[in-house]
Write a protein that holds these residues in place. Structure first.
Motif, PDB file in Angstrom:
ATOM      1  N   SER A 276       0.833  -1.201   0.000  1.00 25.13           N
ATOM      2  CA  SER A 276       0.000   0.000   0.000  1.00 25.13           C
ATOM      3  C   SER A 276       0.865   1.248   0.000  1.00 25.13           C
ATOM      4  N   GLY A 277       0.487   2.216  -0.775  1.00 29.63           N
ATOM      5  CA  GLY A 277       1.182   3.504  -0.758  1.00 29.63           C
ATOM      6  C   GLY A 277       0.861   4.312   0.480  1.00 29.63           C
ATOM      7  N   ASN A 278      -0.053   3.812   1.314  1.00 23.53           N
ATOM      8  CA  ASN A 278      -0.479   4.562   2.500  1.00 23.53           C
ATOM      9  C   ASN A 278       0.180   4.103   3.791  1.00 23.53           C
ATOM     10  N   LEU A 279       1.024   3.102   3.724  1.00 23.58           N
ATOM     11  CA  LEU A 279       1.636   2.581   4.944  1.00 23.58           C
ATOM     12  C   LEU A 279       2.543   3.611   5.620  1.00 23.58           C
ATOM     13  N   ARG A 280       3.236   4.404   4.831  1.00 24.21           N
ATOM     14  CA  ARG A 280       4.160   5.402   5.387  1.00 24.21           C
ATOM     15  C   ARG A 280       3.451   6.343   6.363  1.00 24.21           C
ATOM     16  N   ASP A 281       2.199   6.691   6.065  1.00 22.62           N
ATOM     17  CA  ASP A 281       1.447   7.587   6.957  1.00 22.62           C
ATOM     18  C   ASP A 281       1.353   7.017   8.368  1.00 22.62           C
ATOM     19  N   LEU A 282       1.109   5.727   8.472  1.00 26.77           N
ATOM     20  CA  LEU A 282       1.031   5.082   9.786  1.00 26.77           C
ATOM     21  C   LEU A 282       2.411   4.974  10.425  1.00 26.77           C
ATOM     22  N   LEU A 283       3.404   4.581   9.637  1.00 30.12           N
ATOM     23  CA  LEU A 283       4.749   4.381  10.182  1.00 30.12           C
ATOM     24  C   LEU A 283       5.371   5.673  10.696  1.00 30.12           C
ATOM     25  N   GLU A 284       4.989   6.801  10.125  1.00 36.17           N
ATOM     26  CA  GLU A 284       5.521   8.086  10.594  1.00 36.17           C
ATOM     27  C   GLU A 284       4.924   8.499  11.938  1.00 36.17           C
ATOM     28  N   ILE A 285       3.818   7.889  12.319  1.00 36.01           N
ATOM     29  CA  ILE A 285       3.147   8.232  13.572  1.00 36.01           C
ATOM     30  C   ILE A 285       3.681   7.410  14.742  1.00 36.01           C
ATOM     31  N   VAL A 286       3.917   6.131  14.514  1.00 32.61           N
ATOM     32  CA  VAL A 286       4.291   5.223  15.599  1.00 32.61           C
ATOM     33  C   VAL A 286       5.799   5.191  15.827  1.00 32.61           C
ATOM     34  N   ASP A 287       6.197   4.741  17.010  1.00 31.44           N
ATOM     35  CA  ASP A 287       7.619   4.607  17.328  1.00 31.44           C
ATOM     36  C   ASP A 287       8.224   3.369  16.671  1.00 31.44           C
ATOM     37  N   PHE A 288       7.442   2.313  16.588  1.00 31.03           N
ATOM     38  CA  PHE A 288       7.887   1.107  15.899  1.00 31.03           C
ATOM     39  C   PHE A 288       6.673   0.269  15.533  1.00 31.03           C
ATOM     40  N   SER A 289       6.904  -0.736  14.705  1.00 33.38           N
ATOM     41  CA  SER A 289       5.814  -1.600  14.260  1.00 33.38           C
ATOM     42  C   SER A 289       6.243  -3.058  14.333  1.00 33.38           C
ATOM     43  N   CYS A 290       5.255  -3.924  14.396  1.00 34.81           N
ATOM     44  CA  CYS A 290       5.493  -5.372  14.489  1.00 34.81           C
ATOM     45  C   CYS A 290       4.615  -6.064  13.455  1.00 34.81           C
ATOM     46  N   PRO A 291       5.227  -6.736  12.473  1.00 37.96           N
ATOM     47  CA  PRO A 291       4.391  -7.445  11.503  1.00 37.96           C
ATOM     48  C   PRO A 291       3.702  -8.639  12.145  1.00 37.96           C
ATOM     49  N   GLN A 292       2.509  -8.919  11.685  1.00 36.93           N
ATOM     50  CA  GLN A 292       1.757 -10.060  12.192  1.00 36.93           C
ATOM     51  C   GLN A 292       1.383 -10.942  11.003  1.00 36.93           C
ATOM     52  N   PHE A 293       1.731 -12.217  11.117  1.00 38.71           N
ATOM     53  CA  PHE A 293       1.447 -13.155  10.048  1.00 38.71           C
ATOM     54  C   PHE A 293       0.441 -14.184  10.539  1.00 38.71           C
ATOM     55  N   TYR A 294      -0.610 -14.379   9.765  1.00 35.57           N
ATOM     56  CA  TYR A 294      -1.617 -15.372  10.093  1.00 35.57           C
ATOM     57  C   TYR A 294      -1.292 -16.723   9.461  1.00 35.57           C
ATOM     58  N   GLU A 295      -0.506 -16.674   8.405  1.00 34.27           N
ATOM     59  CA  GLU A 295      -0.188 -17.889   7.679  1.00 34.27           C
ATOM     60  C   GLU A 295       0.835 -18.723   8.446  1.00 34.27           C
TER      61      GLU A 295
END
Length: 89
Positions: free
Chosen positions: A62-81
């Motif tokens: 998504s071209g919109n992910l950067r908007d979220l990443l600029e807000i948070v201190d860090f992120s954690c990917p979650q995989f359901y597979e």
């Protein structure tokens, strides 16, 4: 609400350093999700806490992910597979 939960955790002896936002948001609503997270940042920062977000692999394209990443201190990917895909496709 966040402050109340932090105080409750600290009262039980936990050291709280941050909160993690974990919503299963469809990729098409990622801009709205980022605005929602941005709206709670002042309350989180008032308690001197970090903020993180769980990321879904589908968001990577998504071209919109950067908007979220600029807000948070860090992120954690979650995989359901059970297997990690080699590509976003």
């Amino acid at each position: 609400m966040i402050s109340g939960e932090v105080k409750r955790a600290e009262k039980s002896g936990q050291r709280v350093v941050g909160i993690q936002i974990d919503f299963d948001c469809p990729t098409r609503l990622l801009p709205l999700y980022a605005r929602m997270v941005k709206a709670i940042v002042p309350a989180v920062r008032a308690d001197k806490l970090q903020i993180s977000a769980t990321l879904l692999p589908a968001w990577l394209g998504s071209g919109n992910l950067r908007d979220l990443l600029e807000i948070v201190d860090f992120s954690c990917p979650q995989f359901y597979e059970t297997d990690t895909p080699k590509s976003i496709d």
